[in-house]
Enzyme design. Structure first.
Site, short mmCIF file in Angstrom:
data_model
loop_
_atom_site.label_atom_id
_atom_site.label_comp_id
_atom_site.label_asym_id
_atom_site.label_seq_id
_atom_site.Cartn_x
_atom_site.Cartn_y
_atom_site.Cartn_z
N ASP A 149 0.85 -1.19 0.00
CA ASP A 149 0.00 0.00 0.00
C ASP A 149 0.89 1.24 0.00
O ASP A 149 1.71 1.41 0.89
CB ASP A 149 -0.89 -0.01 1.25
N LYS A 153 -1.13 9.75 0.26
CA LYS A 153 -1.29 11.07 0.86
C LYS A 153 -0.14 11.34 1.84
O LYS A 153 0.22 10.47 2.63
CB LYS A 153 -2.63 11.18 1.58
N THR A 222 1.99 -9.21 -12.57
CA THR A 222 0.59 -9.40 -12.18
C THR A 222 -0.34 -8.74 -13.20
O THR A 222 0.06 -7.87 -13.98
CB THR A 222 0.33 -8.78 -10.80
N LYS A 223 -1.62 -9.14 -13.16
CA LYS A 223 -2.62 -8.51 -14.01
C LYS A 223 -2.72 -7.02 -13.70
O LYS A 223 -2.84 -6.19 -14.60
CB LYS A 223 -3.98 -9.17 -13.80
N PHE A 224 -2.65 -6.68 -12.42
CA PHE A 224 -2.68 -5.29 -12.00
C PHE A 224 -1.51 -4.51 -12.60
O PHE A 224 -1.67 -3.40 -13.09
CB PHE A 224 -2.63 -5.23 -10.47
#
Length: 244
Positions: A149, A153, A222-224
């Site tokens: 992640d 911000k 990865t697909k992402f």
């Protein structure tokens, strides 16, 4: 040692063993999500064999896997597709995956069953607890953190997993010469990672130029990641090895 308890509902397992024992800032948020029926059944069938728990204490990887082999740790494996692909492609190596989100654990267990893998074990707790309470020093040949992640911000940057203190604790679990492999598709996080690693005691960049590394062939795309590349997004790999 693998958990030898009878198969149980994943919600009961979660209630008995909290995700983390650590206080303070966390690098993850437990997303609400239900397992599919296929994932739940795979969990019930295979968690007793492939699951590892905090209650197992400090493990002996040779006892867990029944052999002495190259040992990899992936932190935050998501839905587990890449980890399953790596384990299938390298049956001579062993892999431990860590993921707090139960649907991902169920998905990987289903993939393990479908591929007939014997060289994967799973923790479903905070990676910090795995590092501090479950793994002996100098037991790992490689630690992988792919697309964590980014907490993009600025006020959330303190939640990023890759920080000096975390990297040093990982270092002690790597053997000398062992590799820490990081990857992200957020340029700002890549810069943050490079700054952290460049200043981390006991690590050296595997890239002679001191920059980012080409994606190793054994890191699946990865697909992402493919989707991001099609949209023109960059991907940055950092490979550092333990020097002392």
């Amino acid at each position: 040692m693998t958990d030898q308890k009878e198969p149980q509902d994943h919600r009961d397992a979660k209630e008995e063993s909290p995700v983390t024992t650590r206080r303070g800032v966390r690098s993850f948020v437990l997303r609400q999500g239900r397992m599919t029926e296929g994932q739940k059944k795979a969990f019930e069938r295979s968690w007793p064999k492939y699951g590892l728990t905090r209650e197992d204490g400090m493990i002996d990887p040779r006892q867990v896997f029944g052999r002495d082999a190259m040992l990899n740790l992936e932190i935050g494996f998501g839905m587990g597709k890449s980890l399953a692909e790596m384990a299938e492609a390298a049956p001579e190596q062993d892999f431990i995956g860590v993921e707090v989100h139960q649907p991902g654990v169920g998905a990987l267990l289903k993939d393990i069953e479908d591929r007939g893998l014997e060289n994967v074990r799973i923790y479903s707790i905070d990676a910090n607890d795995v590092i501090d309470l479950c793994l002996p020093d100098a037991c790992l040949d490689r630690v992988m953190v792919f697309f964590p992640d980014p907490w993009h911000k600025k006020r959330h940057h303190k939640r990023r997993l890759i920080q000096h203190e975390f990297v040093q604790r990982v270092r002690h679990k790597l053997r000398v010469g062992g590799i820490l492999h990081l990857a992200t598709d957020w340029e700002n996080y890549a810069e943050h990672m490079m700054e952290i690693m460049g200043a981390s005691e006991g690590f050296a960049n595997m890239q002679e130029s001191g920059g980012y590394s080409p994606r190793p062939d054994d890191r699946p795309v990865t697909k992402f990641e493919k989707r991001g590349e099609n949209l023109g997004h960059g991907v940055w790999d950092l490979l550092f090895y333990r020097t002392n």
